[in-house]
Design a protein around this motif. Structure first.
Motif, PDB file in Angstrom:
ATOM      1  N   CYS A 141      32.601  40.862  25.794  1.00  0.00           N
ATOM      2  CA  CYS A 141      33.777  41.547  26.338  1.00  0.00           C
ATOM      3  C   CYS A 141      33.388  42.795  27.127  1.00  0.00           C
ATOM      4  CB  CYS A 141      34.730  41.916  25.197  1.00  0.00           C
ATOM      5  SG  CYS A 141      36.255  42.731  25.749  1.00  0.00           S
ATOM      6  N   ASP A 142      33.959  42.925  28.337  1.00  0.00           N
ATOM      7  CA  ASP A 142      33.732  44.099  29.184  1.00  0.00           C
ATOM      8  C   ASP A 142      34.736  45.220  28.935  1.00  0.00           C
ATOM      9  OD1 ASP A 142      31.587  42.942  30.554  1.00  0.00           O
ATOM     10  OD2 ASP A 142      32.870  42.091  32.107  1.00  0.00           O
ATOM     11  N   HIS A 186      40.420  40.269  25.228  1.00  0.00           N
ATOM     12  CA  HIS A 186      39.005  40.444  25.563  1.00  0.00           C
ATOM     13  C   HIS A 186      38.786  39.825  26.931  1.00  0.00           C
ATOM     14  CE1 HIS A 186      38.092  41.716  21.516  1.00  0.00           C
ATOM     15  NE2 HIS A 186      38.564  40.580  21.014  1.00  0.00           N
ATOM     16  N   ARG A 187      38.016  40.510  27.804  1.00  0.00           N
ATOM     17  CA  ARG A 187      37.754  39.994  29.147  1.00  0.00           C
ATOM     18  C   ARG A 187      36.292  40.157  29.509  1.00  0.00           C
ATOM     19  NH1 ARG A 187      42.704  42.176  29.943  1.00  0.00           N
ATOM     20  NH2 ARG A 187      44.235  40.713  30.718  1.00  0.00           N
ATOM     21  N   GLY A 228      42.664  40.046  54.568  1.00  0.00           N
ATOM     22  CA  GLY A 228      42.096  40.916  53.553  1.00  0.00           C
ATOM     23  C   GLY A 228      43.100  41.576  52.643  1.00  0.00           C
ATOM     24  N   GLY A 229      44.292  41.026  52.527  1.00  0.00           N
ATOM     25  CA  GLY A 229      45.356  41.670  51.781  1.00  0.00           C
ATOM     26  C   GLY A 229      45.399  41.376  50.307  1.00  0.00           C
ATOM     27  N   GLY A 230      44.280  41.174  49.653  1.00  0.00           N
ATOM     28  CA  GLY A 230      44.332  40.966  48.218  1.00  0.00           C
ATOM     29  C   GLY A 230      43.056  40.364  47.666  1.00  0.00           C
ATOM     30  N   LEU A 231      42.962  40.366  46.356  1.00  0.00           N
ATOM     31  CA  LEU A 231      41.809  39.808  45.653  1.00  0.00           C
ATOM     32  C   LEU A 231      42.275  38.823  44.592  1.00  0.00           C
ATOM     33  CD1 LEU A 231      39.690  43.018  44.926  1.00  0.00           C
ATOM     34  CD2 LEU A 231      39.170  41.239  46.594  1.00  0.00           C
ATOM     35  N   VAL A 232      41.454  37.793  44.390  1.00  0.00           N
ATOM     36  CA  VAL A 232      41.647  36.886  43.278  1.00  0.00           C
ATOM     37  C   VAL A 232      40.516  37.164  42.300  1.00  0.00           C
ATOM     38  CG1 VAL A 232      41.703  34.474  42.525  1.00  0.00           C
ATOM     39  CG2 VAL A 232      42.753  35.131  44.705  1.00  0.00           C
ATOM     40  N   GLY A 233      40.860  37.524  41.083  1.00  0.00           N
ATOM     41  CA  GLY A 233      39.864  37.791  40.056  1.00  0.00           C
ATOM     42  C   GLY A 233      39.721  36.586  39.147  1.00  0.00           C
ATOM     43  N   VAL A 234      38.491  36.312  38.751  1.00  0.00           N
ATOM     44  CA  VAL A 234      38.206  35.217  37.822  1.00  0.00           C
ATOM     45  C   VAL A 234      37.519  35.832  36.609  1.00  0.00           C
ATOM     46  CG1 VAL A 234      37.028  33.015  37.479  1.00  0.00           C
ATOM     47  CG2 VAL A 234      37.934  33.606  39.743  1.00  0.00           C
ATOM     48  N   ASN A 235      38.094  35.609  35.439  1.00  0.00           N
ATOM     49  CA  ASN A 235      37.580  36.206  34.211  1.00  0.00           C
ATOM     50  C   ASN A 235      37.561  35.187  33.082  1.00  0.00           C
ATOM     51  OD1 ASN A 235      37.976  38.818  35.555  1.00  0.00           O
ATOM     52  ND2 ASN A 235      40.118  38.559  35.035  1.00  0.00           N
ATOM     53  N   LEU A 236      36.701  35.431  32.110  1.00  0.00           N
ATOM     54  CA  LEU A 236      36.842  34.778  30.808  1.00  0.00           C
ATOM     55  C   LEU A 236      37.770  35.678  30.023  1.00  0.00           C
ATOM     56  CD1 LEU A 236      33.127  33.919  30.007  1.00  0.00           C
ATOM     57  CD2 LEU A 236      34.892  32.385  30.879  1.00  0.00           C
ATOM     58  N   ILE A 282      40.216  30.782  30.827  1.00  0.00           N
ATOM     59  CA  ILE A 282      39.875  31.295  32.145  1.00  0.00           C
ATOM     60  C   ILE A 282      41.122  32.006  32.648  1.00  0.00           C
ATOM     61  CG2 ILE A 282      39.395  30.708  34.544  1.00  0.00           C
ATOM     62  CD1 ILE A 282      37.884  28.945  31.553  1.00  0.00           C
ATOM     63  N   GLU A 283      40.945  33.234  33.109  1.00  0.00           N
ATOM     64  CA  GLU A 283      42.063  34.016  33.611  1.00  0.00           C
ATOM     65  C   GLU A 283      41.893  34.204  35.108  1.00  0.00           C
ATOM     66  OE1 GLU A 283      44.121  38.116  32.238  1.00  0.00           O
ATOM     67  OE2 GLU A 283      42.043  38.308  32.889  1.00  0.00           O
ATOM     68  N   LEU A 284      42.957  33.928  35.846  1.00  0.00           N
ATOM     69  CA  LEU A 284      42.996  34.259  37.264  1.00  0.00           C
ATOM     70  C   LEU A 284      43.963  35.420  37.429  1.00  0.00           C
ATOM     71  CD1 LEU A 284      43.218  30.832  39.143  1.00  0.00           C
ATOM     72  CD2 LEU A 284      41.215  32.255  38.727  1.00  0.00           C
ATOM     73  N   THR A 285      43.538  36.417  38.167  1.00  0.00           N
ATOM     74  CA  THR A 285      44.418  37.530  38.479  1.00  0.00           C
ATOM     75  C   THR A 285      44.530  37.634  39.997  1.00  0.00           C
ATOM     76  OG1 THR A 285      42.583  39.114  38.451  1.00  0.00           O
ATOM     77  CG2 THR A 285      43.831  38.843  36.413  1.00  0.00           C
ATOM     78  N   VAL A 286      45.669  38.069  40.455  1.00  0.00           N
ATOM     79  CA  VAL A 286      45.891  38.245  41.880  1.00  0.00           C
ATOM     80  C   VAL A 286      46.390  39.663  42.102  1.00  0.00           C
ATOM     81  CG1 VAL A 286      47.198  37.466  43.893  1.00  0.00           C
ATOM     82  CG2 VAL A 286      46.448  35.813  42.177  1.00  0.00           C
ATOM     83  N   THR A 287      45.712  40.372  42.989  1.00  0.00           N
ATOM     84  CA  THR A 287      46.154  41.716  43.365  1.00  0.00           C
ATOM     85  C   THR A 287      46.504  41.709  44.839  1.00  0.00           C
ATOM     86  OG1 THR A 287      43.909  42.442  43.901  1.00  0.00           O
ATOM     87  CG2 THR A 287      44.666  42.842  41.662  1.00  0.00           C
ATOM     88  N   THR A 288      47.544  42.419  45.182  1.00  0.00           N
ATOM     89  CA  THR A 288      47.943  42.569  46.581  1.00  0.00           C
ATOM     90  C   THR A 288      48.247  44.039  46.826  1.00  0.00           C
ATOM     91  OG1 THR A 288      50.294  42.249  46.173  1.00  0.00           O
ATOM     92  CG2 THR A 288      48.981  40.259  46.569  1.00  0.00           C
TER      93      THR A 288
END
Length: 105
Positions: free
Chosen positions: A16-17, A25-26, A38-46, A58-64
Motif C-alpha cells: 500500500c502506498d 489500500h492503494r 491533455g484535459g485529464g488523466l486516467v489512473g490505474v491502481n491496485l 483494479i481501480e480506475l480513476t479519472v481526473t479532469t
C-alpha cells in the motif's frame, strides 16, 4: 484530531502506498493522459477496501480540469475482458478516424 505523525504513518500493508488513516489500500501503477487536448488523466491502481476478506481489485480513476476525481473498482477477473474491449474500441476508432480523414481530402 489526527496528529502529523498519524497522517504520515506508513501503512502496515506492505504493498500500500497510502499513509495515515485510510479506507482503501492503494498501490499506484500508472497515470496516463486520457483527455482530448491533455484535459485529464486516467489512473490505474491496485486497490483493496479496508475490511475483512476484501478482494484486491483494479481501480480506475479519472481526473479532469473541470470535475472532481471519479473512481471505480473492478474485480480483477473482469479486467482482461475490459482491456480487450478497450483495445478493440481503440482500433475501430483509429480506423474510422483515418477513413474520415481520407474522405475529407
Amino acid at each position: 484530531m489526527i496528529g502529523a505523525n498519524e497522517r504520515n504513518a506508513a501503512c502496515s500493508v506492505k504493498w500500500c502506498d497510502e499513509t495515515g488513516t485510510h479506507t482503501v489500500h492503494r498501490k499506484y501503477v500508472a497515470s496516463v493522459p486520457g483527455g482530448i487536448r491533455g484535459g485529464g488523466l486516467v489512473g490505474v491502481n491496485l486497490a483493496q477496501r479496508v475490511q475483512p476478506r476484501a478482494s484486491v481489485c483494479i481501480e480506475l480513476t479519472v481526473t479532469t480540469p473541470w470535475a472532481s476525481t471519479a473512481g471505480y473498482l473492478f474485480a480483477a477477473t473482469s479486467v482482461p475482458e475490459i482491456a480487450s474491449a478497450l483495445t478493440e474500441a481503440a482500433e475501430r476508432a483509429t480506423e474510422l478516424d483515418a477513413a474520415r480523414h481520407r474522405n475529407d481530402e
